[in-house]
Write a protein that holds these residues in place. Structure first.
Motif, PDB file in Angstrom:
ATOM      1  N   PHE A   1       0.813  -1.227   0.000  1.00 33.62           N
ATOM      2  CA  PHE A   1       0.000   0.000   0.000  1.00 33.62           C
ATOM      3  C   PHE A   1       0.840   1.268   0.000  1.00 33.62           C
ATOM      4  O   PHE A   1       0.337   2.340  -0.292  1.00 33.62           O
ATOM      5  N   LYS A   2       2.132   1.164   0.277  1.00 36.28           N
ATOM      6  CA  LYS A   2       2.970   2.365   0.289  1.00 36.28           C
ATOM      7  C   LYS A   2       2.998   3.039  -1.093  1.00 36.28           C
ATOM      8  O   LYS A   2       3.253   4.226  -1.199  1.00 36.28           O
TER       9      LYS A   2
ATOM     10  N   ASP B   1       9.542  -2.654   2.525  1.00 36.23           N
ATOM     11  CA  ASP B   1       8.517  -2.108   1.629  1.00 36.23           C
ATOM     12  C   ASP B   1       8.750  -0.661   1.210  1.00 36.23           C
ATOM     13  O   ASP B   1       8.557  -0.304   0.048  1.00 36.23           O
TER      14      ASP B   1
ATOM     15  N   PRO C   1      -4.582  -2.326   9.557  1.00 33.94           N
ATOM     16  CA  PRO C   1      -3.336  -2.867  10.116  1.00 33.94           C
ATOM     17  C   PRO C   1      -2.342  -1.725  10.324  1.00 33.94           C
ATOM     18  O   PRO C   1      -2.021  -1.007   9.381  1.00 33.94           O
ATOM     19  N   THR C   2      -1.867  -1.567  11.546  1.00 34.50           N
ATOM     20  CA  THR C   2      -1.203  -0.314  11.912  1.00 34.50           C
ATOM     21  C   THR C   2       0.217  -0.506  12.407  1.00 34.50           C
ATOM     22  O   THR C   2       0.494  -1.428  13.182  1.00 34.50           O
ATOM     23  N   GLY C   3       1.114   0.386  11.946  1.00 29.68           N
ATOM     24  CA  GLY C   3       2.495   0.387  12.421  1.00 29.68           C
ATOM     25  C   GLY C   3       2.860   1.777  12.894  1.00 29.68           C
ATOM     26  O   GLY C   3       2.855   2.095  14.077  1.00 29.68           O
ATOM     27  N   ASN C   4       3.107   2.656  11.929  1.00 34.36           N
ATOM     28  CA  ASN C   4       3.498   4.026  12.242  1.00 34.36           C
ATOM     29  C   ASN C   4       2.293   4.954  12.420  1.00 34.36           C
ATOM     30  O   ASN C   4       2.445   6.147  12.561  1.00 34.36           O
ATOM     31  N   PHE C   5       1.083   4.421  12.355  1.00 36.24           N
ATOM     32  CA  PHE C   5      -0.173   5.149  12.573  1.00 36.24           C
ATOM     33  C   PHE C   5      -0.501   6.124  11.432  1.00 36.24           C
ATOM     34  O   PHE C   5      -1.327   7.008  11.581  1.00 36.24           O
ATOM     35  N   GLY C   6       0.144   5.958  10.264  1.00 34.46           N
ATOM     36  CA  GLY C   6      -0.143   6.867   9.158  1.00 34.46           C
ATOM     37  C   GLY C   6      -1.439   6.496   8.448  1.00 34.46           C
ATOM     38  O   GLY C   6      -2.310   7.343   8.230  1.00 34.46           O
ATOM     39  N   ASP C   7      -1.551   5.224   8.110  1.00 31.37           N
ATOM     40  CA  ASP C   7      -2.708   4.754   7.366  1.00 31.37           C
ATOM     41  C   ASP C   7      -4.009   5.023   8.127  1.00 31.37           C
ATOM     42  O   ASP C   7      -4.949   5.638   7.603  1.00 31.37           O
TER      43      ASP C   7
ATOM     44  N   SER D   1       6.065  -5.248   8.485  1.00 31.30           N
ATOM     45  CA  SER D   1       5.876  -3.812   8.256  1.00 31.30           C
ATOM     46  C   SER D   1       5.128  -3.141   9.407  1.00 31.30           C
ATOM     47  O   SER D   1       4.935  -1.931   9.403  1.00 31.30           O
ATOM     48  N   MET D   2       4.678  -3.949  10.358  1.00 35.54           N
ATOM     49  CA  MET D   2       4.024  -3.384  11.543  1.00 35.54           C
ATOM     50  C   MET D   2       4.862  -3.613  12.794  1.00 35.54           C
ATOM     51  O   MET D   2       4.393  -3.394  13.900  1.00 35.54           O
TER      52      MET D   2
ATOM     53  N   HIS E   1      -0.415  -8.972   7.006  1.00 33.49           N
ATOM     54  CA  HIS E   1      -0.817  -7.691   7.608  1.00 33.49           C
ATOM     55  C   HIS E   1      -2.329  -7.534   7.574  1.00 33.49           C
ATOM     56  O   HIS E   1      -2.959  -7.152   8.564  1.00 33.49           O
TER      57      HIS E   1
ATOM     58  N   THR F   1      -3.305  -4.276   2.918  1.00 31.16           N
ATOM     59  CA  THR F   1      -2.130  -3.450   2.638  1.00 31.16           C
ATOM     60  C   THR F   1      -1.042  -4.111   1.796  1.00 31.16           C
ATOM     61  O   THR F   1      -0.114  -3.429   1.380  1.00 31.16           O
ATOM     62  N   ALA F   2      -1.111  -5.417   1.593  1.00 30.32           N
ATOM     63  CA  ALA F   2      -0.073  -6.035   0.756  1.00 30.32           C
ATOM     64  C   ALA F   2      -0.639  -7.234   0.007  1.00 30.32           C
ATOM     65  O   ALA F   2      -1.568  -7.896   0.469  1.00 30.32           O
TER      66      ALA F   2
HETATM   67  C1  LIG Z   1       3.700   0.188   6.226  1.00 32.07           C
HETATM   68  C2  LIG Z   1       2.738  -0.945   6.261  1.00 32.07           C
HETATM   69  C3  LIG Z   1       1.722  -1.046   7.249  1.00 32.07           C
HETATM   70  C4  LIG Z   1       1.574  -0.044   8.382  1.00 32.07           C
HETATM   71  O1  LIG Z   1       1.127   1.227   7.956  1.00 32.07           O
HETATM   72  P1  LIG Z   1       1.349   2.499   8.898  1.00 32.07           P
HETATM   73  O2  LIG Z   1       0.938   3.669   8.074  1.00 32.07           O
HETATM   74  O3  LIG Z   1       2.814   2.510   9.221  1.00 32.07           O
HETATM   75  O4  LIG Z   1       0.501   2.318  10.099  1.00 32.07           O
HETATM   76  C5  LIG Z   1       0.835  -2.115   7.174  1.00 32.07           C
HETATM   77  N1  LIG Z   1       0.954  -3.058   6.206  1.00 32.07           N
HETATM   78  C6  LIG Z   1       1.913  -2.998   5.258  1.00 32.07           C
HETATM   79  C7  LIG Z   1       1.988  -4.085   4.237  1.00 32.07           C
HETATM   80  C8  LIG Z   1       2.847  -1.955   5.239  1.00 32.07           C
HETATM   81  O5  LIG Z   1       3.803  -1.921   4.291  1.00 32.07           O
END
Ligand SMILES: *Cc1c(COP(=O)(O)O)cnc(C)c1O
Length: 493
Positions: free
Chosen positions: A111-112, A145, A265-271, A320-321, A398, A424-425
């Protein structure tokens, strides 16, 4: 419309300056000083539009100093080509109340792309508006990613160069091949002899080296990064929440005006933050479900109001999370409490102790919009299998975390609101985990596993992954941690 820093509301800049600066001088992140609003007639008009039409309508409200034709050009450069689905970001429905928003039909299958296909064009246009004549050199340290998506976005964009550093032993085989076979005259990829932290600290050290960046600037180059604290990465992500809503209405799963939940699905909280902006600018949204893996710092935070990164770091099947510091959370805190000094205080405490506790008022405000769940690797893999068996739908790891969170949320609350799972992927990007979830053997080289997944799933191998093994390798250099600056020097010479 102006943008302001989360740590100093007095620091107001234009949208272009926010994009060019990335980070505010006080260390804060840029947010819109006042959010635009989408009226019912505008929302309705989006129902009949394609993805580009929806994107133009939304993005132009956030970029007041860009003309209609400039926004059109940005959107078209980002989304008109390079996606292997004519809908760009299609929503796939598995039942009346549940759809998967697939954000991985772009060139790198994650999704990036949705943001990084636009950022280079946004950035070069912003440089012009700021009267900046120097060219831009993007430096990226990646755990997988982001590096590939940034390479693909910046490749052959005039006025830019991009150099990506990846940890030699820290990326998957597919991810490595995707990067070292990258085409484009303005790109360079280097392995770093070390782990992701080494690569990341190396890049940070280059950015913090004033003398070095001055000497680079004298030669006509500005150093910049493409990471997700830049407003230019968040903005394009707001669009797909609106788009999924329109798809849901058109499908008949909700009536126009009814609410929709999103599990992200959340990592950096951007999405997920982009989803919150969609809600606050007028999209009829119910709950935003924040889904985490075993690195569940956000699940705890949303439940307790305590953010505590002092905990073990887990390497999971959803890499990625695997993040303990969710930078974009700062934007949410600021928008909800409206106090730059309160946010500065939290961030200072975080920097000093790795922990902070928000006020009760703020905790309750977050709980009005967000729910949070997490699951571990075993549960993630079981979820992939279960959804495949029940719905014939194949998810990556994810997305599986987000689907599991939605199921837990529905079970805990009884909420029957229709929901979108943000996907997201592509499952092909995390082939070995997906195969083992399905009970298949994964004892073969990466490229063979891709074929195997295609066979058993009946799904076509995405363009960005097909034929990777046959592509010529362009970049095979490995540098030591202390040779990274020299690599930049050589690249710009
Ligand atoms: C980066 C990523 C996320 C997390 O997104 P954030 O914006 O960082 O919360 C989730 N899934 C995939 C596949 C990613 O590449």
């Amino acid at each position: 419309m102006k943008y302001q820093s989360t740590r100093n509301a007095g620091e107001q800049v234009s949208a272009s300056e926010a994009v060019v600066n990335g980070l505010a001088p006080d260390g804060g992140l840029y947010v819109p000083a006042k959010l635009p609003r989408f009226e019912e007639t505008e929302l309705r008009s989006m129902l009949g539009m394609d993805y580009c039409g929806r994107a133009e309508l939304i993005i132009k409200k956030f970029l007041p100093e860009y003309s209609e034709s400039e926004v059109k050009a940005l959107v078209s450069a980002a989304y008109a080509e390079g996606y292997d689905d004519s809908a760009t970001a299609p929503t796939r429905f598995v039942d009346e109340k549940t759809g998967f928003l697939e954000l991985w039909h772009g060139p790198t299958c994650a999704f990036k792309d949705m943001a990084l296909q636009m950022l280079p064009h946004l950035l070069t246009a912003a440089l012009k508006k700021c009267g900046e004549t120097r060219r831009i050199c993007i430096l990226v340290a990646t755990s997988g990613d982001t590096g590939k998506a940034a390479l693909e976005g910046f490749a052959d964009v005039p006025g830019t160069k991009i150099l990506v550093f990846y940890p030699r032993d820290g990326v998957s085989e597919v991810q490595r091949l995707q990067m070292v076979t990258q085409s484009g005259e303005n790109v360079l990829v280097k392995a770093v002899d070390g782990n992701f932290d080494d690569a990341q600290s190396g890049v940070k050290a280059i950015f913090n080296d004033r003398a070095f960046s001055n000497s680079v600037e004298e030669r006509g180059w500005l150093l910049s990064s493409a990471n997700s604290i830049n407003w230019g990465r968040l903005l394009p992500q707001i669009v797909y929440y609106f788009s999924a809503y329109c798809d849901f209405v058109n499908f008949g799963g909700i009536k126009f005006g009814e609410k929709l939940n999103f599990s992200v699905p959340t990592g950096n909280f951007g999405d997920i933050l982009a989803g919150w902006y969609a809600k606050k600018t007028g999209l009829p949204t119910g709950r935003l479900i924040c889904a985490s893996n075993a690195n569940n710092v956000l699940t705890d935070f949303i439940a307790s109001g305590v953010y505590d990164r002092n905990r073990p770091f887990h390497t999971t099947v959803s890499p990625s999370m695997d993040i303990l510091l969710s930078s974009n959370l700062e934007r949410l805190l600021y928008s909800l409490c409206g106090s730059d000094s309160e946010v500065s205080g939290y961030m200072q405490t975080l920097a000093e102790t790795g922990r902070y506790e928000i006020s009760d008022t703020l905790r309750r405000a977050i709980a009005e919009d967000f729910s949070a769940y997490f699951c571990d690797d075993a549960e993630t893999l079981r979820e992939i299998r279960a959804v495949r068996d029940d719905s014939r739908y194949l998810m990556d790891t994810h997305t599986a975390v987000a689907h599991r969170a939605l199921r837990d949320y529905r079970a805990a609350t009884g909420d029957k609101t229709p929901a979108v799972v943000v996907s997201t992927a592509s499952p092909f990007k995390f082939c070995d985990s997906v195969l083992s979830a399905l009970g298949e053997s994964t004892d073969a080289p990466g490229t063979e596993l891709i074929e195997r997944l295609a066979q058993i799933s009946g799904a076509a191998i995405p363009e960005g992954i097909r034929g990777l093994a046959k592509k010529p390798i362009r970049f095979s250099d490995c540098v030591g941690k202390d040779e990274m600056r020299a690599a930049v020097e050589g690249f710009l010479a």
